[in-house]
Design a protein around this motif. Structure first.
Motif, PDB file in Angstrom:
ATOM      1  N   UNK A 252      -5.973  10.345   5.959  1.00  0.00           N
ATOM      2  CA  UNK A 252      -5.325  11.428   5.232  1.00  0.00           C
ATOM      3  C   UNK A 252      -4.577  12.386   6.135  1.00  0.00           C
ATOM      4  N   UNK A 253      -4.511  12.069   7.416  1.00  0.00           N
ATOM      5  CA  UNK A 253      -3.867  12.940   8.402  1.00  0.00           C
ATOM      6  C   UNK A 253      -2.394  12.558   8.548  1.00  0.00           C
ATOM      7  N   UNK A 254      -1.509  13.540   8.438  1.00  0.00           N
ATOM      8  CA  UNK A 254      -0.065  13.311   8.546  1.00  0.00           C
ATOM      9  C   UNK A 254       0.505  14.293   9.565  1.00  0.00           C
ATOM     10  N   UNK A 255       1.299  13.775  10.508  1.00  0.00           N
ATOM     11  CA  UNK A 255       1.915  14.649  11.503  1.00  0.00           C
ATOM     12  C   UNK A 255       3.261  14.066  11.943  1.00  0.00           C
ATOM     13  N   UNK A 256       4.058  14.906  12.576  1.00  0.00           N
ATOM     14  CA  UNK A 256       5.402  14.517  12.987  1.00  0.00           C
ATOM     15  C   UNK A 256       5.468  14.329  14.502  1.00  0.00           C
ATOM     16  N   UNK A 257       6.382  13.470  14.936  1.00  0.00           N
ATOM     17  CA  UNK A 257       6.592  13.269  16.369  1.00  0.00           C
ATOM     18  C   UNK A 257       8.018  12.797  16.616  1.00  0.00           C
ATOM     19  N   UNK A 258       8.374  12.694  17.887  1.00  0.00           N
ATOM     20  CA  UNK A 258       9.756  12.394  18.261  1.00  0.00           C
ATOM     21  C   UNK A 258       9.926  11.108  19.062  1.00  0.00           C
ATOM     22  N   UNK A 259       8.860  10.642  19.710  1.00  0.00           N
ATOM     23  CA  UNK A 259       9.008   9.569  20.686  1.00  0.00           C
ATOM     24  C   UNK A 259       8.484   8.225  20.169  1.00  0.00           C
ATOM     25  N   UNK A 260       9.149   7.131  20.561  1.00  0.00           N
ATOM     26  CA  UNK A 260       8.661   5.801  20.184  1.00  0.00           C
ATOM     27  C   UNK A 260       7.440   5.402  21.007  1.00  0.00           C
ATOM     28  N   UNK A 261       6.649   4.491  20.471  1.00  0.00           N
ATOM     29  CA  UNK A 261       5.548   3.896  21.226  1.00  0.00           C
ATOM     30  C   UNK A 261       6.114   2.721  22.021  1.00  0.00           C
ATOM     31  N   UNK A 262       5.977   2.761  23.328  1.00  0.00           N
ATOM     32  CA  UNK A 262       6.545   1.718  24.179  1.00  0.00           C
ATOM     33  C   UNK A 262       5.448   0.791  24.678  1.00  0.00           C
TER      34      UNK A 262
END
Length: 271
Positions: A252-262
């Motif tokens: 149920x946790x929602x958050x924002x981010x900017x970077x791809x997982x490499x």
């Protein structure tokens, strides 16, 4: 009014996208939903104005979609994928990656060029987790390609919803392949994956493996598993976000981010 295109409209993510569009933009939104599989004559996707059956890599299907709105869409949700899974990401061959990308990634770029789309929404997962590393196969590379593409400038605005474990056709497919693989446990290269099937039935092994995924997501991200409501809420969060590239949802946790997982930063040795 607005036009919204959903590729993979019968799946869990496609359903969440349609539900969220209706909630955010109302009944005036024109939703075009595409699906492919065993054709059912007269089948209509719930809450969609237009249901288009066909392979999205087929120009005939693309042209049928284009005819509805002259190729102009406010949003496109690309919620379909197909690639070999059930083995470690590191064991994937270039041929398997190329085959996976044929549906899982390449059409996204093609549709961006063909249509006039305001925002393209793609989908990914937490493929750098250890339990994904040992089982996600070629799809790990396709999802990384999507994430790396999402942060690049393009003709359309690009967003990506990255989700944790949820029950879907894809997750059921992985479990089915693992069940088959577990019958020959000596062939399982991953120590982590093999540990779940040693000394137990394949059914027990699958249950233990799924619990292992949940436990890892709980440890790393704080909640698990993810359900339909959480995916729906992630889409609503996306509509309201100003700057995020990635909307992450785990449990149920929602958050924002900017970077791809490499993968190069996380998948460096067998697990």
């Amino acid at each position: 009014m607005g036009y919204f295109l959903v590729i993979g409209g019968t799946g869990v993510m496609g359903t969440a996208a349609i539900q969220a569009v209706r909630a955010e933009f109302g009944e005036e939104a024109i939703i075009v939903a595409n699906w492919y599989g065993k054709e059912v004559p007269g089948f209509k996707i719930e809450k969609a104005n237009h249901t288009i059956f066909g392979d999205i890599t087929d120009p005939k299907c693309v042209n049928e979609i284009k005819a509805i709105s002259s190729g102009k869409f406010d949003y496109m949700f690309y919620a379909t994928a197909l690639g070999e899974v059930g083995f470690p990401i590191l064991d994937t061959t270039p041929e398997q990656v190329a085959q996976s990308n044929k549906l899982s990634f390449n059409p996204i770029m093609a549709l961006e060029n063909t249509f006039n789309i305001g925002t393209i929404v793609t989908y990914s997962t937490f493929y750098t987790l250890k339990h994904q590393q040992c089982s996600y196969g070629a799809m790990g590379y396709s999802k990384e390609a999507i994430e790396k593409w999402a942060v690049l400038p393009g003709k359309s605005k690009r967003l990506c919803i990255r989700a944790g474990l949820f029950e879907s056709q894809s997750s059921r497919g992985i479990k089915l392949l693992l069940r088959k693989t577990a019958k020959h446990i000596e062939d399982i290269k991953s120590p982590l994956l093999r540990s779940y099937f040693e000394g137990v039935s394949t059914s027990e092994g699958i249950q233990k493996f799924e619990k292992g995924i949940i436990n890892e997501e709980l440890e790393v991200y704080g909640d698990s598993p993810t359900n339909q409501e959480s995916l729906y809420q992630a889409h609503l969060r996306m509509f309201k976000s100003d700057n995020a590239v990635f909307i992450n949802v785990c449990g149920g946790k929602i958050w924002e981010s900017q970077e791809p997982l490499l993968l190069k930063d996380h998948v460096t040795a067998p697990v």
